[in-house]
Enzyme design. Sequence first.
Site, PDB file in Angstrom:
ATOM      1  N   ASP A 151       0.931  -1.303   0.018  1.00  0.00           N
ATOM      2  CA  ASP A 151      -0.017  -0.034   0.035  1.00  0.00           C
ATOM      3  C   ASP A 151       0.872   1.178   0.078  1.00  0.00           C
ATOM      4  O   ASP A 151       1.883   1.143   0.131  1.00  0.00           O
ATOM      5  CB  ASP A 151      -0.774  -0.033   1.193  1.00  0.00           C
ATOM      6  N   ASP A 179      -7.348  -3.352  14.440  1.00  0.00           N
ATOM      7  CA  ASP A 179      -8.662  -4.054  14.283  1.00  0.00           C
ATOM      8  C   ASP A 179      -8.744  -5.024  13.242  1.00  0.00           C
ATOM      9  O   ASP A 179      -9.719  -5.201  12.704  1.00  0.00           O
ATOM     10  CB  ASP A 179      -9.425  -2.744  13.670  1.00  0.00           C
ATOM     11  N   HIS A 185      -7.301  -5.486  10.341  1.00  0.00           N
ATOM     12  CA  HIS A 185      -7.311  -5.143   8.987  1.00  0.00           C
ATOM     13  C   HIS A 185      -5.618  -5.748   8.413  1.00  0.00           C
ATOM     14  O   HIS A 185      -4.715  -5.806   9.017  1.00  0.00           O
ATOM     15  CB  HIS A 185      -7.220  -3.642   8.567  1.00  0.00           C
ATOM     16  N   GLU A 244      -9.749  -2.142   5.367  1.00  0.00           N
ATOM     17  CA  GLU A 244     -10.424  -1.842   6.710  1.00  0.00           C
ATOM     18  C   GLU A 244     -11.654  -2.685   7.007  1.00  0.00           C
ATOM     19  O   GLU A 244     -12.054  -3.356   6.008  1.00  0.00           O
ATOM     20  CB  GLU A 244     -10.681  -0.453   6.672  1.00  0.00           C
TER      21      GLU A 244
END
Length: 263
Positions: free
Chosen positions: A72, A141, A143, A148
């Site tokens: 990314d 979380d 991801h 996400e």
Amino acid sequence: MRVIIEPDYAAMSKWAANYVADRIIAANPTPEKPFKLGCPTGSSPLGLYKELIEMNRAGKISFQNVITFNMDEYVNLPEDHPESYHSFMWNNFFSHIDIKPENVHILNGNAPDLVAECENYERMILDAGGIDLFMGGIGPDGHLAFNEPGSSLTSRTRIKTLTTDTIHANSRFFEGNLDLVPKQALTVGIGTVMDAKEVLLVCNGHNKARALKHCIDGNVSHKWTSSMLQMHPHSIVVCDEAACDELTVGTYKYYLDKERGNL
């Protein structure tokens, strides 16, 4: 899914680096048949990169015939910004190994047409013959890359708006100022990662315990995108003891016994 539990971050990083090195060495890559390696950013893989650098310096492994594809990059952050993922990768890994610059691929978050940039990235991976081993980390979380919670589990490389949790987590790299954190990023999709022949995730620290629980001990869910690795035929999660704090005793013992050869 294979789960490796190591006592601490250093041991986790060493195990992961040895595995990556062994896979590259076993492939015996050549200019005509290079090894394709997927690369993450963030704090979790820093130890892994450090170990690979040391192996390269010691002559145990070469990256001359390795092609990399990063997961990314932020949108609208200059490549030379100290917190861009271009800077991260060159500062923490690429500048210290014998990789050829032309073999490094990182998404361009400043491309004039971001949709075309993402489509071209997928095409480059396909043209290279696919990823042999995709390394990655797990966000607090759950991801994976910037996929996400709520992301499609069949997603491809695309533009993603970051969640408030991710923006807060990444603010530590931007002087703690939320306004300085980019709100969008380009990221490979879960489907992109799942296409790799192998996937290896590293996960460390108590702050990742809840995410690890959902990744390996919960249901496959788009709310915890790394959980999709349960469906991959050759996935490994390497973690430290602190990250195991929320696993059930049964799950914890199962994976320890499995690696000890007791199962």
